[in-house]
Design a protein around this motif. Structure first.
Motif: not given
Length: 323
Positions: A190, A195, A212-213, A215-217, A229-233
């Motif tokens: 996460t 980067k 990865m950027a 906010g990504q998991k 690849l997911y978007t996450t807080s």
């Protein structure tokens, strides 16, 4: 904070209640942490003077004391243990680089500061291996478990986290969390800031990488080589670092799995316990009984200790979940 109590904690003579008191005090303020580190350094220096002759006679035996001596002499690495954490450090000399291993038992967490200023929170059931100084080209560490890295930026030295799953995370300066237990198939990374270059082997065992950027998991399955690849807080993924447990419509089984890891517990679930119950809530620095009481009040399930009311020493706490 009473200096005598701090010294009891550092020397490993404090009671469980005293350890919890010191851990709460350390977590309360950065100045407290600074004072604790200063006292720890002084204590290590005393040990070095007291045991120098003994360590010469037992060159093949490694413990915390010779490592502490190196810490005091070259200020390479400081390790601060919280709560009931203990650190098993093994060192060996090779080409003037001393490797150190920090192991954190289940249900605990430890903060480590590396030679370059990088800080690492190491979660329970995790092992971090790192050198007392980094080479001129790279900064490489090995992880079996979970850790949060706040990497000190150095454009000339790439920072590499290597796992047992034929994968590696390469960065220059960033903040990220890695969950890579050797016995599990998945590696979960996460990214909070900066980067990350995640390198892995695909299904054909060919090397690949994903950039990865924030906010990504990224979830990598080492068995089939697939990635998601997911978007996450990052709130739930990093909650362990801050002593938090976060449930967001979490099923009972998943909630108990989280608690089992966090508190080194084993749950025996009776067959008539429903699977469809879910829970939401955030718990900060709560003990296991408090969380289980919340679950009990919010549902029909009950719980009870199966071994000595939760004081089973080094054994896992065993708890029955029933209707």
């Amino acid at each position: 904070m009473n200096k005598e109590l701090l010294l009891k904690y550092i020397s490993g003579k404090a009671s469980q209640q005293e350890k919890e008191e010191v851990a709460t005090w350390i977590d309360a303020d950065a100045a407290n942490l600074k004072e604790f580190i200063s006292l720890r350094k002084s204590y290590d220096a005393f040990l070095w003077q007291d045991t120098e002759s003994l360590s010469r006679k037992t060159k093949k035996t490694f413990s915390l004391r010779p490592v502490a001596r190196w810490v005091w002499q070259i200020a390479a690495v400081f390790v601060v243990a919280f709560g009931l954490s203990y650190i098993m450090i093994q060192a060996f000399q090779k080409e003037n680089v001393e490797m150190q291993t920090v192991y954190v038992p289940a249900g605990q967490r430890t903060l480590v500061t590396l030679a370059d200023g990088t800080t690492v929170w190491v979660n329970g059931k995790s092992t971090l291996t790192f050198p007392n100084r980094f080479s001129s080209r790279t900064r490489k560490v090995e992880l079996d478990g979970e850790a949060y890295f706040d990497v000190r930026k150095d454009p000339e030295k790439q920072f590499i986290v290597s796992t047992a799953h034929q994968s590696a995370i390469k960065v220059l300066g960033t903040k990220f969390n890695v969950k890579a237990y050797k016995e599990a198939d998945e590696v979960i990374t996460t990214l909070v800031e900066g980067k990350v270059n995640f390198e892995f082997n695909n299904a054909g065992q060919q090397p690949q990488y994903i950039i990865m950027a924030p906010g990504q998991k990224l979830v990598y399955n080492s068995q089939n080589g697939k990635t998601q690849l997911y978007t996450t807080s990052g709130e739930r993924e990093l909650s362990w670092k801050d002593g938090k447990i976060i449930f967001r419509q979490t099923s009972l089984r998943d909630a108990l799995d989280i608690l089992a890891d966090r508190y080194n517990a084993e749950f025996v679930i009776q067959e008539n316990v429903p699977h469809d119950d879910s829970f939401s809530g955030t718990f900060t620095n709560r003990n296991l009984e408090q969380v289980l009481n919340f679950i009990s009040v919010s549902s029909k399930v009950h719980w009870r200790y199966l071994n000595n009311n939760g004081t089973a020493g080094k054994e896992k706490i065993k708890i029955e979940i029933f209707i």
